[in-house]
Design a protein around this motif. Structure first.
Motif, PDB file in Angstrom:
ATOM      1  N   GLY A 214       0.803  -1.215   0.000  1.00  0.00           N
ATOM      2  CA  GLY A 214       0.000   0.000   0.000  1.00  0.00           C
ATOM      3  C   GLY A 214       0.836   1.266   0.000  1.00  0.00           C
ATOM      4  O   GLY A 214       0.399   2.312  -0.477  1.00  0.00           O
ATOM      5  N   GLN A 215       2.046   1.165   0.498  1.00  0.00           N
ATOM      6  CA  GLN A 215       2.932   2.329   0.545  1.00  0.00           C
ATOM      7  C   GLN A 215       3.942   2.370  -0.602  1.00  0.00           C
ATOM      8  O   GLN A 215       4.362   3.451  -1.001  1.00  0.00           O
ATOM      9  CB  GLN A 215       3.711   2.321   1.874  1.00  0.00           C
ATOM     10  CG  GLN A 215       2.843   2.494   3.082  1.00  0.00           C
ATOM     11  CD  GLN A 215       2.232   3.881   3.127  1.00  0.00           C
ATOM     12  OE1 GLN A 215       2.916   4.887   2.946  1.00  0.00           O
ATOM     13  NE2 GLN A 215       0.944   3.947   3.365  1.00  0.00           N
ATOM     14  N   LEU A 216       4.344   1.205  -1.098  1.00  0.00           N
ATOM     15  CA  LEU A 216       5.424   1.178  -2.082  1.00  0.00           C
ATOM     16  C   LEU A 216       5.026   0.704  -3.474  1.00  0.00           C
ATOM     17  O   LEU A 216       5.515   1.225  -4.466  1.00  0.00           O
ATOM     18  CB  LEU A 216       6.570   0.282  -1.569  1.00  0.00           C
ATOM     19  CG  LEU A 216       7.213   0.732  -0.262  1.00  0.00           C
ATOM     20  CD1 LEU A 216       8.247  -0.287   0.182  1.00  0.00           C
ATOM     21  CD2 LEU A 216       7.842   2.099  -0.419  1.00  0.00           C
ATOM     22  N   LEU A 217       4.164  -0.303  -3.568  1.00  0.00           N
ATOM     23  CA  LEU A 217       3.840  -0.867  -4.878  1.00  0.00           C
ATOM     24  C   LEU A 217       2.689  -0.142  -5.563  1.00  0.00           C
ATOM     25  O   LEU A 217       2.823   0.346  -6.690  1.00  0.00           O
ATOM     26  CB  LEU A 217       3.503  -2.357  -4.737  1.00  0.00           C
ATOM     27  CG  LEU A 217       3.022  -3.040  -6.019  1.00  0.00           C
ATOM     28  CD1 LEU A 217       4.147  -3.081  -7.052  1.00  0.00           C
ATOM     29  CD2 LEU A 217       2.512  -4.437  -5.728  1.00  0.00           C
ATOM     30  N   TRP A 218       1.546  -0.069  -4.906  1.00  0.00           N
ATOM     31  CA  TRP A 218       0.357   0.494  -5.545  1.00  0.00           C
ATOM     32  C   TRP A 218       0.524   1.947  -5.987  1.00  0.00           C
ATOM     33  O   TRP A 218       0.085   2.291  -7.085  1.00  0.00           O
ATOM     34  CB  TRP A 218      -0.873   0.320  -4.661  1.00  0.00           C
ATOM     35  CG  TRP A 218      -1.218  -1.124  -4.520  1.00  0.00           C
ATOM     36  CD1 TRP A 218      -1.161  -1.867  -3.382  1.00  0.00           C
ATOM     37  CD2 TRP A 218      -1.613  -2.011  -5.561  1.00  0.00           C
ATOM     38  NE1 TRP A 218      -1.499  -3.170  -3.647  1.00  0.00           N
ATOM     39  CE2 TRP A 218      -1.789  -3.288  -4.978  1.00  0.00           C
ATOM     40  CE3 TRP A 218      -1.839  -1.867  -6.913  1.00  0.00           C
ATOM     41  CZ2 TRP A 218      -2.178  -4.391  -5.707  1.00  0.00           C
ATOM     42  CZ3 TRP A 218      -2.232  -2.976  -7.644  1.00  0.00           C
ATOM     43  CH2 TRP A 218      -2.401  -4.213  -7.045  1.00  0.00           C
ATOM     44  N   PRO A 219       1.167   2.800  -5.200  1.00  0.00           N
ATOM     45  CA  PRO A 219       1.338   4.179  -5.701  1.00  0.00           C
ATOM     46  C   PRO A 219       2.118   4.241  -7.018  1.00  0.00           C
ATOM     47  O   PRO A 219       1.840   5.076  -7.864  1.00  0.00           O
ATOM     48  CB  PRO A 219       2.105   4.873  -4.576  1.00  0.00           C
ATOM     49  CG  PRO A 219       1.726   4.116  -3.355  1.00  0.00           C
ATOM     50  CD  PRO A 219       1.601   2.679  -3.811  1.00  0.00           C
ATOM     51  N   GLN A 220       3.067   3.327  -7.202  1.00  0.00           N
ATOM     52  CA  GLN A 220       3.824   3.308  -8.462  1.00  0.00           C
ATOM     53  C   GLN A 220       2.942   2.910  -9.644  1.00  0.00           C
ATOM     54  O   GLN A 220       3.190   3.326 -10.768  1.00  0.00           O
ATOM     55  CB  GLN A 220       4.995   2.325  -8.366  1.00  0.00           C
ATOM     56  CG  GLN A 220       6.056   2.760  -7.395  1.00  0.00           C
ATOM     57  CD  GLN A 220       7.216   1.795  -7.373  1.00  0.00           C
ATOM     58  OE1 GLN A 220       7.829   1.542  -8.415  1.00  0.00           O
ATOM     59  NE2 GLN A 220       7.519   1.266  -6.195  1.00  0.00           N
ATOM     60  N   LEU A 221       1.926   2.121  -9.366  1.00  0.00           N
ATOM     61  CA  LEU A 221       1.053   1.652 -10.438  1.00  0.00           C
ATOM     62  C   LEU A 221      -0.054   2.630 -10.797  1.00  0.00           C
ATOM     63  O   LEU A 221      -0.529   2.640 -11.933  1.00  0.00           O
ATOM     64  CB  LEU A 221       0.425   0.306 -10.046  1.00  0.00           C
ATOM     65  CG  LEU A 221       1.406  -0.846  -9.819  1.00  0.00           C
ATOM     66  CD1 LEU A 221       0.661  -2.077  -9.320  1.00  0.00           C
ATOM     67  CD2 LEU A 221       2.182  -1.157 -11.085  1.00  0.00           C
ATOM     68  N   VAL A 222      -0.491   3.441  -9.836  1.00  0.00           N
ATOM     69  CA  VAL A 222      -1.650   4.293 -10.092  1.00  0.00           C
ATOM     70  C   VAL A 222      -1.354   5.790 -10.114  1.00  0.00           C
ATOM     71  O   VAL A 222      -2.203   6.560 -10.543  1.00  0.00           O
ATOM     72  CB  VAL A 222      -2.782   4.007  -9.074  1.00  0.00           C
ATOM     73  CG1 VAL A 222      -3.260   2.573  -9.190  1.00  0.00           C
ATOM     74  CG2 VAL A 222      -2.348   4.306  -7.660  1.00  0.00           C
ATOM     75  N   ARG A 223      -0.186   6.184  -9.647  1.00  0.00           N
ATOM     76  CA  ARG A 223       0.137   7.621  -9.624  1.00  0.00           C
ATOM     77  C   ARG A 223       1.307   7.915 -10.551  1.00  0.00           C
ATOM     78  O   ARG A 223       2.334   7.253 -10.500  1.00  0.00           O
ATOM     79  CB  ARG A 223       0.498   8.057  -8.203  1.00  0.00           C
ATOM     80  CG  ARG A 223      -0.684   8.070  -7.277  1.00  0.00           C
ATOM     81  CD  ARG A 223      -0.338   8.503  -5.875  1.00  0.00           C
ATOM     82  NE  ARG A 223       0.503   9.685  -5.842  1.00  0.00           N
ATOM     83  CZ  ARG A 223       1.187  10.060  -4.769  1.00  0.00           C
ATOM     84  NH1 ARG A 223       1.129   9.365  -3.652  1.00  0.00           N
ATOM     85  NH2 ARG A 223       1.924  11.150  -4.791  1.00  0.00           N
ATOM     86  N   THR A 224       1.155   8.912 -11.365  1.00  0.00           N
ATOM     87  CA  THR A 224       2.249   9.278 -12.273  1.00  0.00           C
ATOM     88  C   THR A 224       3.297  10.138 -11.588  1.00  0.00           C
ATOM     89  O   THR A 224       4.426  10.216 -12.060  1.00  0.00           O
ATOM     90  CB  THR A 224       1.697  10.039 -13.491  1.00  0.00           C
ATOM     91  OG1 THR A 224       1.005  11.203 -13.036  1.00  0.00           O
ATOM     92  CG2 THR A 224       0.763   9.154 -14.297  1.00  0.00           C
ATOM     93  N   ASP A 225       2.943  10.756 -10.461  1.00  0.00           N
ATOM     94  CA  ASP A 225       3.869  11.645  -9.775  1.00  0.00           C
ATOM     95  C   ASP A 225       4.574  10.984  -8.580  1.00  0.00           C
ATOM     96  O   ASP A 225       5.296  11.641  -7.845  1.00  0.00           O
ATOM     97  CB  ASP A 225       3.141  12.905  -9.299  1.00  0.00           C
ATOM     98  CG  ASP A 225       2.026  12.592  -8.310  1.00  0.00           C
ATOM     99  OD1 ASP A 225       1.567  11.422  -8.266  1.00  0.00           O
ATOM    100  OD2 ASP A 225       1.621  13.493  -7.572  1.00  0.00           O
ATOM    101  N   PHE A 226       4.395   9.677  -8.390  1.00  0.00           N
ATOM    102  CA  PHE A 226       4.975   8.992  -7.243  1.00  0.00           C
ATOM    103  C   PHE A 226       6.478   8.824  -7.415  1.00  0.00           C
ATOM    104  O   PHE A 226       6.952   8.367  -8.456  1.00  0.00           O
ATOM    105  CB  PHE A 226       4.328   7.624  -7.041  1.00  0.00           C
ATOM    106  CG  PHE A 226       4.896   6.864  -5.877  1.00  0.00           C
ATOM    107  CD1 PHE A 226       4.579   7.218  -4.581  1.00  0.00           C
ATOM    108  CD2 PHE A 226       5.755   5.797  -6.084  1.00  0.00           C
ATOM    109  CE1 PHE A 226       5.099   6.517  -3.505  1.00  0.00           C
ATOM    110  CE2 PHE A 226       6.275   5.088  -5.025  1.00  0.00           C
ATOM    111  CZ  PHE A 226       5.948   5.454  -3.728  1.00  0.00           C
ATOM    112  N   VAL A 227       7.220   9.219  -6.421  1.00  0.00           N
ATOM    113  CA  VAL A 227       8.665   9.022  -6.407  1.00  0.00           C
ATOM    114  C   VAL A 227       8.960   8.012  -5.310  1.00  0.00           C
ATOM    115  O   VAL A 227       8.757   8.296  -4.125  1.00  0.00           O
ATOM    116  CB  VAL A 227       9.408  10.347  -6.128  1.00  0.00           C
ATOM    117  CG1 VAL A 227      10.902  10.113  -6.063  1.00  0.00           C
ATOM    118  CG2 VAL A 227       9.050  11.391  -7.173  1.00  0.00           C
TER     119      VAL A 227
END
Length: 80
Positions: free
Chosen positions: A42-55
């Protein structure tokens, strides 16, 4: 499963009990593992898949995993 001597660690991950504010049943290891991985994903994988601005954090930063471990240890601590 026979009761553990007072203060003895659980025999396995399956033997970890639920916190005192629940019904007292043991939680299957597979459910505990799913919760643990869910917190990390929830903190590392999913944001990379759904957010274009995730670093993503620095690979040497262990904060997310350390916090997930601390939460699980608190949630599933053995009763004394």
């Amino acid at each position: 499963m026979p009761p553990r001597p007072r203060g003895a660690p659980p025999a396995s991950f399956d033997a970890v009990t639920r916190p005192p504010w629940t019904d007292g049943r043991t939680q299957p290891a597979s459910a505990v593992a799913e919760q643990f991985l869910g917190m990390i994903c929830g903190q590392l994988l999913w944001p990379q898949l759904v957010r274009t601005d995730f670093v993503p954090p620095d690979p040497t930063d262990t904060t997310v995993v350390d916090e997930a471990v601390a939460l699980m240890r608190t949630r599933y601590r053995a009763r004394s």
